[in-house]
Design a protein around this motif. Sequence first.
Motif, PDB file in Angstrom:
ATOM      1  N   GLU A 147       0.828  -1.209   0.000  1.00 38.30           N
ATOM      2  CA  GLU A 147       0.000   0.000   0.000  1.00 38.30           C
ATOM      3  C   GLU A 147       0.856   1.250   0.000  1.00 38.30           C
ATOM      4  N   GLU A 148       1.938   1.195   0.794  1.00 39.47           N
ATOM      5  CA  GLU A 148       2.844   2.341   0.823  1.00 39.47           C
ATOM      6  C   GLU A 148       3.502   2.537  -0.550  1.00 39.47           C
ATOM      7  N   GLU A 149       3.898   1.418  -1.165  1.00 37.26           N
ATOM      8  CA  GLU A 149       4.486   1.519  -2.502  1.00 37.26           C
ATOM      9  C   GLU A 149       3.466   2.055  -3.505  1.00 37.26           C
ATOM     10  N   ILE A 150       2.219   1.576  -3.380  1.00 41.52           N
ATOM     11  CA  ILE A 150       1.161   2.056  -4.291  1.00 41.52           C
ATOM     12  C   ILE A 150       0.944   3.539  -4.093  1.00 41.52           C
ATOM     13  N   ARG A 151       0.909   3.966  -2.791  1.00 41.44           N
ATOM     14  CA  ARG A 151       0.737   5.401  -2.534  1.00 41.44           C
ATOM     15  C   ARG A 151       1.902   6.203  -3.108  1.00 41.44           C
ATOM     16  N   ASN A 152       3.108   5.645  -2.914  1.00 46.59           N
ATOM     17  CA  ASN A 152       4.272   6.349  -3.455  1.00 46.59           C
ATOM     18  C   ASN A 152       4.235   6.408  -4.978  1.00 46.59           C
ATOM     19  N   LEU A 153       3.832   5.269  -5.586  1.00 45.04           N
ATOM     20  CA  LEU A 153       3.726   5.248  -7.048  1.00 45.04           C
ATOM     21  C   LEU A 153       2.657   6.218  -7.539  1.00 45.04           C
ATOM     22  N   LYS A 154       1.512   6.222  -6.814  1.00 44.13           N
ATOM     23  CA  LYS A 154       0.455   7.171  -7.197  1.00 44.13           C
ATOM     24  C   LYS A 154       0.950   8.601  -7.059  1.00 44.13           C
ATOM     25  N   HIS A 155       1.705   8.836  -5.977  1.00 45.94           N
ATOM     26  CA  HIS A 155       2.243  10.179  -5.778  1.00 45.94           C
ATOM     27  C   HIS A 155       3.230  10.537  -6.890  1.00 45.94           C
ATOM     28  N   ILE A 156       4.067   9.546  -7.254  1.00 46.27           N
ATOM     29  CA  ILE A 156       5.022   9.800  -8.340  1.00 46.27           C
ATOM     30  C   ILE A 156       4.292  10.055  -9.650  1.00 46.27           C
ATOM     31  N   VAL A 157       3.270   9.189  -9.931  1.00 46.40           N
ATOM     32  CA  VAL A 157       2.490   9.371 -11.169  1.00 46.40           C
ATOM     33  C   VAL A 157       1.786  10.716 -11.161  1.00 46.40           C
ATOM     34  N   ARG A 158       1.240  11.045  -9.983  1.00 45.19           N
ATOM     35  CA  ARG A 158       0.545  12.334  -9.867  1.00 45.19           C
ATOM     36  C   ARG A 158       1.514  13.490 -10.109  1.00 45.19           C
TER      37      ARG A 158
END
Length: 345
Positions: A147-158
Amino acid sequence: MPNNKRRNRGNKNKEDTMTPPNKIDTPIQDYEDDEIEKMQEADLKKLIRTLRSSQKQILELQKSLMDKIENLSCKNEILRRNQNEMKQLVEHETVIVTRNHNQMKNSIDQMKNTIESLTNRMGEAEERISDLEDREQERIQSDQRKEEEIRNLKHIVRNLQDTIKKPNIRVLGVPEGMEREKGLEGLFSEILAENFPGLEKDREILVQEAHRTPNKHDQKRSSPRHVVIKLSTVKHKEKILKCAREKRQITLRGSPMRLTADFSSETLQARREWRDIAQVLRENNCQPRILYPAKLSFVNEGEIKTFHNKQKLKEFVATRPALQKMLKDVLHTETQKHGHQYERR
């Protein structure tokens, strides 16, 4: 000599006369043969009576003894039978007790075996439970990392999307089909000429790309799709948006329009979530602004405060009673909204 004999006999008679009755009747007396020969008839008769009386007593005593012996024999027989019965009963009870003891011993052995088996199973179950708990903990930690990786990835994508969209301007309110005459680039130039005459002559402002979003028009949708204008530099975008904020009212051929920065859908949602709070702050003259990409800035007690998320804002508001009273209703409403969204998930 005869005189002596007579005196002896007289003495003997006197002795007999002087002897107590209980001794006369007593059969236990010894007579010498010469004394028996010298006895008179009366003495013999007396002796015979004494013997008969003694014989009678002996017979009675013998009968009494025989009765007692018979009674004792009966009692002895009864005791013997009772003893045999008791012995049989004891033997029977001993057999029962022995059998029960063996059964109890077998039951205890079975219970020990069962308890040992259950103890082993419990130990195995505890090991399995411990192993499952460890696996569950590892899974939870793995899920948290994911979940943390997904949040980080979403943040990076964002951030990537916002970086890509950073030079873009989003135009809201352009009617569908108006671009058929001049194209979307021409309409944007017309907006600049109509609202910002000085910028329209700036030849450095170049439109690299223009399109509507989403690409496909939904006939059921009442409002027109947004127009996205991609400029050559971020500096030109900031310049145009600054002029739009100063002018406040933007029009195209007399119809109201809105110019705003172009962000990713996540950033737009984050900016929308500040609107109600910003409106309350604006009503209380706190000069709120939503900064790039989705930060809230406002003036409190003469200082400019900036917040990246609502949690930080709530922590700050808790230390400012006046601000807490001001934002109490809107923050409570936001909390309820998030609670309903969590329940729906």
